[in-house]
Design an enzyme around this catalytic site. Structure first.
Site, PDB file in Angstrom:
ATOM      1  N   GLU A  74       1.062  -1.453  -0.368  1.00  0.00           N
ATOM      2  CA  GLU A  74       0.402  -0.136   0.058  1.00  0.00           C
ATOM      3  C   GLU A  74       0.927   1.168  -0.091  1.00  0.00           C
ATOM      4  O   GLU A  74       0.759   2.389  -0.793  1.00  0.00           O
ATOM      5  CB  GLU A  74      -1.134   0.040   0.712  1.00  0.00           C
ATOM      6  CG  GLU A  74      -2.185  -1.008   0.841  1.00  0.00           C
ATOM      7  CD  GLU A  74      -1.977  -2.510   1.646  1.00  0.00           C
ATOM      8  OE1 GLU A  74      -0.409  -2.117   1.557  1.00  0.00           O
ATOM      9  OE2 GLU A  74      -2.603  -3.137   1.734  1.00  0.00           O
ATOM     10  N   PHE A 136     -11.898  -7.459  13.859  1.00  0.00           N
ATOM     11  CA  PHE A 136     -11.477  -7.486  12.732  1.00  0.00           C
ATOM     12  C   PHE A 136     -10.471  -6.601  12.391  1.00  0.00           C
ATOM     13  O   PHE A 136     -11.489  -6.202  11.101  1.00  0.00           O
ATOM     14  CB  PHE A 136     -11.494  -8.830  12.366  1.00  0.00           C
ATOM     15  CG  PHE A 136     -10.467  -9.361  11.170  1.00  0.00           C
ATOM     16  CD1 PHE A 136      -8.715  -9.844  12.002  1.00  0.00           C
ATOM     17  CD2 PHE A 136     -10.635  -9.703  10.046  1.00  0.00           C
ATOM     18  CE1 PHE A 136      -8.205 -10.587  11.314  1.00  0.00           C
ATOM     19  CE2 PHE A 136      -9.294 -10.427   9.273  1.00  0.00           C
ATOM     20  CZ  PHE A 136      -7.945 -10.206  10.131  1.00  0.00           C
ATOM     21  N   GLN A 137      -9.454  -6.219  11.907  1.00  0.00           N
ATOM     22  CA  GLN A 137      -8.568  -5.000  11.019  1.00  0.00           C
ATOM     23  C   GLN A 137      -9.049  -4.059  11.257  1.00  0.00           C
ATOM     24  O   GLN A 137      -9.530  -3.213   9.947  1.00  0.00           O
ATOM     25  CB  GLN A 137      -8.760  -5.591   9.805  1.00  0.00           C
ATOM     26  CG  GLN A 137      -7.904  -6.835   9.573  1.00  0.00           C
ATOM     27  CD  GLN A 137      -7.793  -7.306   8.192  1.00  0.00           C
ATOM     28  OE1 GLN A 137      -8.697  -7.012   7.223  1.00  0.00           O
ATOM     29  NE2 GLN A 137      -6.540  -7.590   7.956  1.00  0.00           N
ATOM     30  N   LYS A 186     -17.440  -1.064   5.459  1.00  0.00           N
ATOM     31  CA  LYS A 186     -17.940  -2.232   4.309  1.00  0.00           C
ATOM     32  C   LYS A 186     -19.517  -2.116   4.055  1.00  0.00           C
ATOM     33  O   LYS A 186     -20.196  -2.021   3.347  1.00  0.00           O
ATOM     34  CB  LYS A 186     -17.504  -3.548   4.761  1.00  0.00           C
ATOM     35  CG  LYS A 186     -17.680  -4.486   3.386  1.00  0.00           C
ATOM     36  CD  LYS A 186     -16.779  -6.035   3.609  1.00  0.00           C
ATOM     37  CE  LYS A 186     -16.835  -6.918   2.803  1.00  0.00           C
ATOM     38  NZ  LYS A 186     -16.736  -7.941   2.830  1.00  0.00           N
ATOM     39  N   MET A 495      24.075   8.562   2.577  1.00  0.00           N
ATOM     40  CA  MET A 495      23.965  10.394   3.333  1.00  0.00           C
ATOM     41  C   MET A 495      24.228  10.731   4.648  1.00  0.00           C
ATOM     42  O   MET A 495      25.105  11.528   4.792  1.00  0.00           O
ATOM     43  CB  MET A 495      22.405  10.883   2.493  1.00  0.00           C
ATOM     44  CG  MET A 495      22.224  12.114   3.370  1.00  0.00           C
ATOM     45  SD  MET A 495      23.490  13.306   2.875  1.00  0.00           S
ATOM     46  CE  MET A 495      22.481  14.167   1.204  1.00  0.00           C
TER      47      MET A 495
HETATM   48  C1  LIG Z   1      11.819   6.241   5.849  1.00  0.00           C
HETATM   49  C2  LIG Z   1      13.353   6.273   5.443  1.00  0.00           C
HETATM   50  N1  LIG Z   1      13.881   6.619   6.147  1.00  0.00           N
HETATM   51  C3  LIG Z   1      15.247   6.428   7.440  1.00  0.00           C
HETATM   52  C4  LIG Z   1      15.696   7.789   6.704  1.00  0.00           C
HETATM   53  C5  LIG Z   1      16.725   8.369   6.795  1.00  0.00           C
HETATM   54  N2  LIG Z   1      17.359   8.918   5.922  1.00  0.00           N
HETATM   55  C6  LIG Z   1      17.782   9.324   4.971  1.00  0.00           C
HETATM   56  S1  LIG Z   1      18.903   9.262   4.136  1.00  0.00           S
HETATM   57  C7  LIG Z   1      19.220   7.793   4.266  1.00  0.00           C
HETATM   58  C8  LIG Z   1      20.437   7.408   3.527  1.00  0.00           C
HETATM   59  C9  LIG Z   1      19.711   7.038   2.292  1.00  0.00           C
HETATM   60  O1  LIG Z   1      20.693   5.795   1.665  1.00  0.00           O
HETATM   61  P1  LIG Z   1      20.600   5.200  -0.196  1.00  0.00           P
HETATM   62  O2  LIG Z   1      18.857   4.863  -0.469  1.00  0.00           O
HETATM   63  O3  LIG Z   1      21.604   3.861  -0.125  1.00  0.00           O
HETATM   64  O4  LIG Z   1      20.994   6.201  -0.977  1.00  0.00           O
HETATM   65  P2  LIG Z   1      22.267   6.945  -1.101  1.00  0.00           P
HETATM   66  O5  LIG Z   1      22.498   8.006  -0.044  1.00  0.00           O
HETATM   67  O6  LIG Z   1      23.952   6.221  -0.853  1.00  0.00           O
HETATM   68  O7  LIG Z   1      22.333   7.812  -1.758  1.00  0.00           O
HETATM   69  C10 LIG Z   1      18.614   7.875   5.052  1.00  0.00           C
HETATM   70  C11 LIG Z   1      18.868   6.180   5.916  1.00  0.00           C
HETATM   71  C12 LIG Z   1      14.765   8.237   5.317  1.00  0.00           C
HETATM   72  N3  LIG Z   1      15.161   9.405   4.473  1.00  0.00           N
HETATM   73  N4  LIG Z   1      13.676   7.626   5.668  1.00  0.00           N
END
Ligand SMILES: Cc1ncc(C[n+]2csc(CCOP(=O)(O)OP(=O)(O)O)c2C)c(N)n1
Length: 601
Positions: A74, A136-137, A186, A495
């Site tokens: 979803e 439920f749900q 529903k 990042m």
């Molecule tokens: C759902 C979610 N969880 C955690 C984060 C924190 N976060 C920001 S950037 C990042 C790393 C992203 O890694 P990747 O997708 O491999 O991209 P890269 O930075 O290596 O290009 C994280 C964990 C986020 N923005 N969104």
């Protein structure tokens, strides 16, 4: 934002019933819903079925107008609806069952809230006879989304469905756009009634003013005429208002330089002489220097986000502010505004352009801005053995169609794409900006591709982000949605690792994720794919990907652990000022100017 939430419908939103009973044959609630959606012009829904929504899915099988796309999660459906909306400006629609189906939509709903994206999320609910009994749900989705939506409805009578849907679409797309939840028990989907589709809008508590005040516009024009160092700071509000043409006309008339936020990319051509590209934490150094030297900031459809302003008390200390925004609650929220203009930014720009003459007193300012642009270009170094992601993005830009739609995940790859892609038009940039939700890239692109089957839609993703909704590869395959995915695979949550390098002595706090072979994973889903790691493989592989007429995954392996190439630069550390910008790995702008003897504080 003018928000209203109604767990039980408020008085002013009670359906307007016709005096006369409508004629015609009785219809089931589910079919009334489908017809009401068709009446709103809906042609695609991203929906995942379950006990409390399968009735609606049965209804949808009979629709000739609506394409039903089954995402494999979803969250993918909600992001896809967001991608559809971001690439069209129209309302995106997602559908889920009660309980876990509904709660899986939350991140997509919040994403739409943060970036002002028009979205209608429809959820099936347990029968109204058992509501509140922990059936439920059962999940209170209206309550759970209360702080995330512009409005929500729990439908209590089958007769209300046409009215509720009409209002939901109106609220989602008017004023400052945003998400609306419609929760339908529903038993109401199963009841029958002779429906009345002849509905009128009756929302006395929701009438966003679109007309800017002439007096305020005149004050703005006076300030613009007098300014010697003006700058335009344009944001996603220009996209929502379809005001990109008006922005260009205003810039053409006045000659004032433009910087945009990440959501504003594409509202002004980034290759134009007066474009200062993106500002903020990873924006162009020259954009941040220029705005902090401006005497007048013309802020258009922006919200002074902390990723733009850094330390608020230091932001644009010498400037007066004009702020145009449809949402009165944004004005004076973070920064005191000298000339507020509440209203539609498209109208405000037209009014200002009509009354403006070309500015003749900004020659020295433009010269100075031009010097900064030359002195601090966005740049990267190439490497003999490894693919450099910024280089790949620049090469892909040359090979891709000019009107390609770009989607991204969240992280370094997202910022590099924002920096190195040239954006020329709005509605071609799909990016979870305010919420920064990893996992957006693939389903976001999927939604845009459904809206634009003939256009090139490319998702540049990080490995971590791609993994978060990788199941949508199956949707691409089964539904024949030809999204091209480039996975910048550095085996790290890049990042976060960058922040560890800069602020935590490079101690890895669970940011190594392992180097999966995404080409093999894609192959298992039946999606064509390739894996590369050498610079010379890059351009031929990109060409093969773009030529393929189905979905594609290009797995691009590159090492994270080289500091001199591994970080997104420039960077202003959070809550700092433009002088603290790291203009390269080690040096700040302050140090650079100190060394030159040109620092004035
Ligand atoms: C759902 C979610 N969880 C955690 C984060 C924190 N976060 C920001 S950037 C990042 C790393 C992203 O890694 P990747 O997708 O491999 O991209 P890269 O930075 O290596 O290009 C994280 C964990 C986020 N923005 N969104």
């Amino acid at each position: 934002m003018a928000t209203k939430n109604a767990k039980f419908k408020s008085k002013n939103l009670v359906a307007v019933k016709n005096e006369k009973a409508p004629a015609g044959r009785p219809m089931k609630g589910r079919d009334i819903l489908v017809k009401a959606l068709e009446n709103e012009g809906v042609n695609a829904i991203f929906g995942y079925p379950g006990g409390a929504s399968m009735e609606i899915h049965q209804g949808l099988t009979l629709s000739k107008q609506i394409r039903m796309i089954l995402p494999r999660h979803e969250q993918g459906g909600a992001f896809a609806a967001g991608g559809y909306a971001r690439s069209t400006g129209k309302v995106g629609v997602c559908l889920a069952t009660s309980g876990p189906g509904a709660t899986n939509l939350l991140t997509g709903i919040m994403d739409a809230k943060m970036d002002s994206i028009p979205l209608v999320a429809i959820t099936g609910q347990v029968p109204s006879t058992v509501l509140g009994s922990d059936a439920f749900q059962e999940a209170d989705i209206v309550g759970a989304t209360f702080p995330m939506v512009k409005h929500s409805y729990l439908v209590q009578s089958i007769a209300d469905i046409p009215q509720v849907i009409h209002e939901a679409f109106h609220i989602a797309k008017s004023g400052r756009p945003g998400p609306v939840v419609v929760d339908i028990p529903k038993n109401i989907q199963q009841q029958e009634v002779v429906a009345n589709f002849n509905v009128k809008l009756e929302c006395p508590g929701y009438k966003p003013n679109v007309q800017p005040s002439v007096l305020q516009v005149k004050k703005a024009i006076h300030a613009i005429k007098g300014a010697r160092r003006p700058i335009i700071y344009a944001g996603g509000g220009i996209v929502s208002a379809h005001a990109s043409e008006e922005l260009r006309a205003f810039v053409k008339k006045t000659g004032i330089p433009v910087t945009t936020t990440i959501t504003g990319l594409g509202t002004y051509p980034s290759t134009d002489k007066l474009s200062l590209r993106m500002l903020g934490m990873h924006g162009a150094v020259y954009a941040n220097i220029a705005i902090n030297h401006a005497d007048l900031v013309i802020a258009l459809g922006v919200r002074f986000d902390d990723r733009v302003t850094g330390k608020l008390s230091e932001f644009c200390k010498e400037a007066k502010f004009i702020h145009v925004d449809i949402d009165a609650s944004e004005i004076n929220k973070n920064i005191p505004i000298d000339i507020p203009i509440q209203g539609d930014v498209k109208r405000a720009l037209k009014m200002m352009s009509e009354r403006m003459e070309p500015k003749k007193n900004i020659g020295p300012w433009l010269k100075q801005v031009g010097k900064w642009k030359k002195e601090f270009p966005l740049k990267y170094d190439l490497h003999k053995n490894d693919i450099v992601p910024q280089h790949l993005i620049s090469e892909l830009r040359k090979l891709a169609d000019k009107d390609a739609i770009m989607s991204v995940g969240v992280g370094q790859h997202q910022m590099w794409t924002a920096q190195f892609w040239d954006f020329n038009e709005p509605f071609r940039w799909l990016c979870s900006s305010g919420l920064g939700a990893m996992g957006f890239g693939l389903p976001g692109a999927m939604g845009a591709q459904v809206a634009h089957p003939k256009r090139q839609v490319i998702n540049i993703d990080g490995d971590g982000s791609f993994l978060m909704n990788i199941q949508e590869l199956q949707t691409l395959k089964v539904e024949k949605i030809p999204v091209k995915n480039v996975v910048l695979n550095n085996a790290h949550l890049g990042m976060v690792a960058q922040w560890e390098d800069r602020f935590y002595k490079s101690i890895r706090g669970h940011t190594f994720i392992g180097d999966a072979n995404f080409a093999e994973i894609a192959h298992a889903f039946g999606v064509k794919s390739e894996s590369i790691s050498k610079p010379k493989e890059m351009v031929p592989a990109l060409k093969r990907m773009l030529k393929h007429n189905g979905p594609y995954v290009l797995d691009v392996k590159y090492p994270y652990n080289d500091k001199s190439r591994g970080h997104v630069m420039p960077m202003i550390p959070a809550n700092h000022t433009y002088l603290d910008t790291f203009i390269d790995e080690k040096h700040t702008l302050r140090e650079y100017w100190e060394k030159q003897g040109t620092l004035e504080e």
